[in-house]
Design an enzyme around this catalytic site. Structure first.
Site, short mmCIF file in Angstrom:
data_model
loop_
_atom_site.label_atom_id
_atom_site.label_comp_id
_atom_site.label_asym_id
_atom_site.label_seq_id
_atom_site.Cartn_x
_atom_site.Cartn_y
_atom_site.Cartn_z
N GLY A 38 0.78 -1.24 0.00
CA GLY A 38 0.00 0.00 0.00
C GLY A 38 0.80 1.27 0.00
O GLY A 38 0.26 2.36 -0.18
N HIS A 446 -33.34 16.71 -6.49
CA HIS A 446 -33.60 17.72 -5.47
C HIS A 446 -34.19 17.05 -4.23
O HIS A 446 -35.06 16.20 -4.35
CB HIS A 446 -34.58 18.77 -6.00
CG HIS A 446 -35.03 19.75 -4.96
ND1 HIS A 446 -34.24 20.82 -4.58
CD2 HIS A 446 -36.16 19.82 -4.22
CE1 HIS A 446 -34.88 21.51 -3.65
NE2 HIS A 446 -36.06 20.91 -3.41
#
Length: 467
Positions: A38, A446
């Site tokens: 990593g 929305h």
């Protein structure tokens, strides 16, 4: 045993390159000097810092917003539990990379990799044992290391004078913290400890924080951080960092001239950027060309001047961003496999994971002015967004920059809650050469924060609806 591809380094660029190469049918191996995969990002960078950022933001929400929302609690910090959460997060991510390597039948070699010559990599284990690997193609993905302060001797003990690594593991909250550097790393980690109770002062050489970001965005964002209690000493050149009996001190002077000033603090975080990690790789001996900044020189296909040797991520030119390295890793794997790998460097998002977040993609106003490009600006504040009001996250705004003649979106900049998630619709639009009107006429759900992006796009060529 000969491999099609050997990748030196298993950070975001390296591990993604290896996985993609294996998926394309190439026999692949990875060389990694750490005990875990990593690289910096997963072990001591992106991932642990985001764990602490989120946790500290939750504490701040509980302290300052919950009561307004009708949630009554008595929040208190348990730093050891917060650090345990960070460590668990890191472990899950690095173990995940190991799983993916096994799944894709990628061999791994533990130790320090060195390019002996084109087609040969020597791996030196901790016990000194050396193993040589043959490879048709070698990918340098060794990332970057902490950069110090130019011309200033800094002795990191990672307890009092710390780099980003030490700042991720402080055993207690310092009463005072001085951050040298007003870039992404300094502001993210500085904001973590500020939320946890430290009095934070940022000392920055430039006259602005987040150098390279859109000027208006940086200016407004600094005001937001100042309201959170973070102090700034801009235009200040650091001339000394010294450890004392009870902490450390930072001495600096105005860049434009003037008297020196010294600030003492319990902890000093030096966050002045990073430098490419190429030490001990044997690149010069192998004949690999480097540029004036110590980066590996590559062509448009990420090839070095030595056939069969490629380089990606922080060791090459471009922004030191994990996702940029990932895209380069994919591109290199595809190129080696005979495909047309490509990275569009004009559409690479950048995010500062503070609270609120700052996100940008494409050009800034300053860059457009310097290039002599006529452009138009559309802006929309989150104070006029219904969802933002409902969540008490009205700080910030969206800015869209579009070509005056063609309406093609050239850049987008967001300061606000969740900015790092919202920036991607602008990135996708820009990948397809979309216009501000394309974005403004795309129906947005929305109520959402993303409606502010639509409104800002609308503002570039007409008028926003909710302003």
């Amino acid at each position: 045993m000969a491999y099609d591809v050997v990748v030196i380094g298993s950070g975001p660029g390296g591990y993604v390159c290896a996985i993609k190469a294996a998926q394309l049918g190439l026999r692949t191996a990875v060389v990694e000097k750490r005990e875990t995969f990593g690289g910096t990002c997963l072990n001591i960078g992106c991932i642990p810092s985001k764990a602490l950022l989120h946790a500290s933001e939750m504490l701040a929400e509980a302290q300052h917003s919950f009561d307004t929302l009708g949630v009554e609690v008595e929040p208190k910090l348990n730093l050891s539990k917060m650090m345990a959460h960070k460590d668990t997060t890191v472990s899950a991510n690095v173990n995940g990379v190991g799983f993916l390597f096994k799944k894709n039948k990628i061999d791994s070699f533990r130790g320090t990799g060195k390019v002996v010559a084109a087609g040969k990599v020597a791996v030196t284990a901790e016990d000194g044992k050396v193993e040589e690997i043959e490879a048709k193609n070698i990918v340098i993905a060794t990332g970057s290391d902490v950069a110090g302060i130019p011309g200033v001797k800094v002795e990191f003990d990672e307890k009092v004078i710390v780099s980003s690594t030490g700042a991720l593991s402080l055993p207690k909250v310092p009463e005072t913290l001085v951050v040298v550097g007003g870039g992404v790393i300094g502001l993210e980690l500085g904001s973590v400890w500020a939320r946890l109770g430290a009095k934070v002062t940022v000392v920055e050489y430039l006259d602005t924080i987040l150098g390279g970001m859109d000027g208006e965005v940086a200016k407004q964002f600094q005001r937001m951080l100042a309201k959170q209690g973070i102090a700034f000493k801009l235009g200040s050149k650091v001339t000394g960092v010294a450890k004392g009996k009870k902490g450390a001190s930072v001495t600096f002077e105005p860049v434009k001239g003037g008297d020196a000033e010294t600030i003492e603090a319990d902890v000093v975080l030096v966050a002045t950027g990073r430098s490419p990690y190429t030490e001990g790789l044997g690149l010069k001996e192998a004949g690999v060309e480097m540029d004036e900044r110590g980066r590996v020189r590559t062509d448009g296909h990420l090839r070095t001047n030595v056939p069969g040797i490629y380089a990606i991520g922080d060791v090459v030119a471009g922004p030191m961003l994990a996702h940029k390295a990932e895209d380069e890793g994919v591109a290199v794997a595809e190129i080696i496999a005979g495909q047309a790998g490509h990275v569009n460097y004009d559409v690479i998002p950048s995010v500062v994971y503070t609270s609120p977040e700052v996100a940008s993609v494409g050009k800034t106003e300053e860059e457009l002015k310097k290039a002599g490009i006529d452009y138009k600006v559309g802006k929309f504040p989150f104070t006029a967004n219904g969802r933002a009001r409902a969540m008490l996250h009205t700080d910030g705004f969206v800015k869209v920059l579009a070509d005056k003649a063609t309406d093609k979106v050239l850049g987008a900049h967001i300061v606000g809650f969740g900015a790092g998630e919202m920036i991607h619709e602008a990135a996708v639009l820009m990948e397809f050469g979309g216009s501000a009107e394309d974005l403004a006429r795309t129906c947005h759900a929305h109520p959402t924060m993303s409606e502010a992006v639509k409104e800002a796009a609308l503002a570039t060529f007409f008028k926003p609806i909710h302003m």
